[in-house]
Design an enzyme around this catalytic site. Structure first.
Site, PDB file in Angstrom:
ATOM      1  N   ASP A   1      64.096 -39.279 -10.968  1.00  0.00           N
ATOM      2  CA  ASP A   1      63.631 -38.169 -10.129  1.00  0.00           C
ATOM      3  C   ASP A   1      62.921 -37.148 -11.015  1.00  0.00           C
ATOM      4  O   ASP A   1      63.394 -36.809 -12.101  1.00  0.00           O
ATOM      5  CB  ASP A   1      64.817 -37.519  -9.410  1.00  0.00           C
ATOM      6  CG  ASP A   1      64.369 -36.623  -8.264  1.00  0.00           C
ATOM      7  OD1 ASP A   1      64.651 -36.978  -7.106  1.00  0.00           O
ATOM      8  OD2 ASP A   1      63.738 -35.573  -8.529  1.00  0.00           O
TER       9      ASP A   1
ATOM     10  N   ASN B   1      69.015 -38.817   2.264  1.00  0.00           N
ATOM     11  CA  ASN B   1      68.752 -37.749   3.213  1.00  0.00           C
ATOM     12  C   ASN B   1      67.952 -38.350   4.353  1.00  0.00           C
ATOM     13  O   ASN B   1      66.971 -39.062   4.120  1.00  0.00           O
ATOM     14  CB  ASN B   1      67.962 -36.618   2.548  1.00  0.00           C
ATOM     15  CG  ASN B   1      68.740 -35.967   1.427  1.00  0.00           C
ATOM     16  OD1 ASN B   1      69.956 -35.817   1.511  1.00  0.00           O
ATOM     17  ND2 ASN B   1      68.060 -35.568   0.370  1.00  0.00           N
TER      18      ASN B   1
ATOM     19  N   GLN C   1      65.452 -34.499   4.059  1.00  0.00           N
ATOM     20  CA  GLN C   1      64.492 -35.495   3.552  1.00  0.00           C
ATOM     21  C   GLN C   1      63.105 -34.867   3.469  1.00  0.00           C
ATOM     22  O   GLN C   1      62.596 -34.332   4.456  1.00  0.00           O
ATOM     23  CB  GLN C   1      64.463 -36.720   4.470  1.00  0.00           C
ATOM     24  CG  GLN C   1      63.552 -37.823   3.946  1.00  0.00           C
ATOM     25  CD  GLN C   1      63.554 -39.067   4.830  1.00  0.00           C
ATOM     26  OE1 GLN C   1      64.105 -39.062   5.935  1.00  0.00           O
ATOM     27  NE2 GLN C   1      62.931 -40.124   4.354  1.00  0.00           N
TER      28      GLN C   1
ATOM     29  N   VAL D   1      60.483 -36.622   1.289  1.00  0.00           N
ATOM     30  CA  VAL D   1      59.567 -37.766   1.174  1.00  0.00           C
ATOM     31  C   VAL D   1      59.952 -38.792   2.243  1.00  0.00           C
ATOM     32  O   VAL D   1      61.069 -39.329   2.238  1.00  0.00           O
ATOM     33  CB  VAL D   1      59.641 -38.399  -0.236  1.00  0.00           C
ATOM     34  CG1 VAL D   1      58.684 -39.588  -0.327  1.00  0.00           C
ATOM     35  CG2 VAL D   1      59.298 -37.360  -1.305  1.00  0.00           C
TER      36      VAL D   1
ATOM     37  N   HIS E   1      64.874 -43.738   0.590  1.00  0.00           N
ATOM     38  CA  HIS E   1      65.291 -43.823  -0.820  1.00  0.00           C
ATOM     39  C   HIS E   1      66.744 -43.405  -0.943  1.00  0.00           C
ATOM     40  O   HIS E   1      67.234 -42.577  -0.182  1.00  0.00           O
ATOM     41  CB  HIS E   1      64.412 -42.942  -1.718  1.00  0.00           C
ATOM     42  CG  HIS E   1      64.264 -41.528  -1.246  1.00  0.00           C
ATOM     43  ND1 HIS E   1      63.419 -41.183  -0.211  1.00  0.00           N
ATOM     44  CD2 HIS E   1      64.851 -40.378  -1.645  1.00  0.00           C
ATOM     45  CE1 HIS E   1      63.486 -39.878  -0.006  1.00  0.00           C
ATOM     46  NE2 HIS E   1      64.362 -39.363  -0.848  1.00  0.00           N
TER      47      HIS E   1
ATOM     48  N   HIS F   1      69.318 -41.612  -3.594  1.00  0.00           N
ATOM     49  CA  HIS F   1      69.473 -40.840  -4.826  1.00  0.00           C
ATOM     50  C   HIS F   1      70.743 -41.338  -5.510  1.00  0.00           C
ATOM     51  O   HIS F   1      71.824 -41.317  -4.899  1.00  0.00           O
ATOM     52  CB  HIS F   1      69.680 -39.352  -4.529  1.00  0.00           C
ATOM     53  CG  HIS F   1      68.540 -38.661  -3.843  1.00  0.00           C
ATOM     54  ND1 HIS F   1      67.674 -37.826  -4.499  1.00  0.00           N
ATOM     55  CD2 HIS F   1      68.138 -38.679  -2.546  1.00  0.00           C
ATOM     56  CE1 HIS F   1      66.789 -37.335  -3.645  1.00  0.00           C
ATOM     57  NE2 HIS F   1      67.047 -37.836  -2.446  1.00  0.00           N
TER      58      HIS F   1
HETATM   59  P1  AMP Z   1      64.356 -36.204  -0.456  1.00  0.00           P
HETATM   60  O1  AMP Z   1      64.499 -34.714  -0.322  1.00  0.00           O
HETATM   61  O2  AMP Z   1      65.622 -36.938  -0.182  1.00  0.00           O
HETATM   62  O3  AMP Z   1      63.173 -36.725   0.319  1.00  0.00           O
HETATM   63  O4  AMP Z   1      64.086 -36.454  -1.995  1.00  0.00           O
HETATM   64  C1  AMP Z   1      62.824 -36.594  -2.556  1.00  0.00           C
HETATM   65  C2  AMP Z   1      63.009 -36.581  -4.050  1.00  0.00           C
HETATM   66  O5  AMP Z   1      61.825 -37.057  -4.647  1.00  0.00           O
HETATM   67  C3  AMP Z   1      63.273 -35.189  -4.655  1.00  0.00           C
HETATM   68  O6  AMP Z   1      64.521 -35.199  -5.346  1.00  0.00           O
HETATM   69  C4  AMP Z   1      62.093 -34.965  -5.597  1.00  0.00           C
HETATM   70  O7  AMP Z   1      62.453 -34.310  -6.780  1.00  0.00           O
HETATM   71  C5  AMP Z   1      61.631 -36.395  -5.863  1.00  0.00           C
HETATM   72  N1  AMP Z   1      60.229 -36.549  -6.203  1.00  0.00           N
HETATM   73  C6  AMP Z   1      59.151 -36.025  -5.566  1.00  0.00           C
HETATM   74  N2  AMP Z   1      58.015 -36.433  -6.155  1.00  0.00           N
HETATM   75  C7  AMP Z   1      58.373 -37.249  -7.179  1.00  0.00           C
HETATM   76  C8  AMP Z   1      57.647 -37.975  -8.168  1.00  0.00           C
HETATM   77  N3  AMP Z   1      56.314 -37.967  -8.217  1.00  0.00           N
HETATM   78  N4  AMP Z   1      58.340 -38.710  -9.052  1.00  0.00           N
HETATM   79  C9  AMP Z   1      59.687 -38.736  -9.018  1.00  0.00           C
HETATM   80  N5  AMP Z   1      60.434 -38.068  -8.113  1.00  0.00           N
HETATM   81  C10 AMP Z   1      59.781 -37.325  -7.210  1.00  0.00           C
END
Ligand code: AMP
Length: 114
Positions: free
Chosen positions: A29, A85, A92, A94, A98, A100
């Site tokens: 992350d 999430n 969430q 992204v 996924h 974590h």
């Molecule tokens: P979520 O809030 O569950 O959608 O988590 C998305 C996660 O993606 C967050 O913990 C961000 O820090 C991580 N994230 C966003 N962009 C990137 C990236 N380019 N490379 C690695 N992690 C990322």
């Protein structure tokens, strides 16, 4: 693919890869919330847990096995959290499913990252 993770899977955005096979990619992350914070992502574009289908069962099971392997590889097998999430209200950001994998610190016995 339409999200940041889609671009990472396609190889047009860099990541710190920790695992890959034909179905799954895992990487660090970019804003870690714990000493170990990895993201385990199916290459199939599934928006969130709520949109999984019965046919996704095998890749979801494989993601759990990858989490177990990575926990051992990153020396957190004695304690970690595996979190997904779901949806904006679930935190969430992204919109590509996924998990974590977070560890390397002691968590209190409730939900969430802290
Ligand atoms: P979520 O809030 O569950 O959608 O988590 C998305 C996660 O993606 C967050 O913990 C961000 O820090 C991580 N994230 C966003 N962009 C990137 C990236 N380019 N490379 C690695 N992690 C990322």
């Amino acid at each position: 693919m339409s999200t940041i993770f889609g671009r990472i899977i396609e190889g047009t955005l860099p990541c710190e890869k920790v695992y890959e096979n034909e179905r799954i990619l895992a990487f660090k992350d970019i804003y870690p919330k714990a000493p170990v914070h990895l993201l385990i992502v199916p290459k199939k574009e599934i928006r969130c847990l709520q949109e999984i289908e019965p046919e996704d069962g095998p890749v979801l099971a494989e993601m759990l096995l990858v989490a177990k392997e990575l926990a051992a590889k990153f020396s957190i097998a004695d304690g970690y959290r595996l979190i997904t999430n779901n949806g904006k209200k679930g935190g969430q950001v992204v919109e590509h499913l996924h998990f974590h994998l977070v560890g390397g610190k002691t968590f209190c016995s409730d939900t969430g990252f802290d």
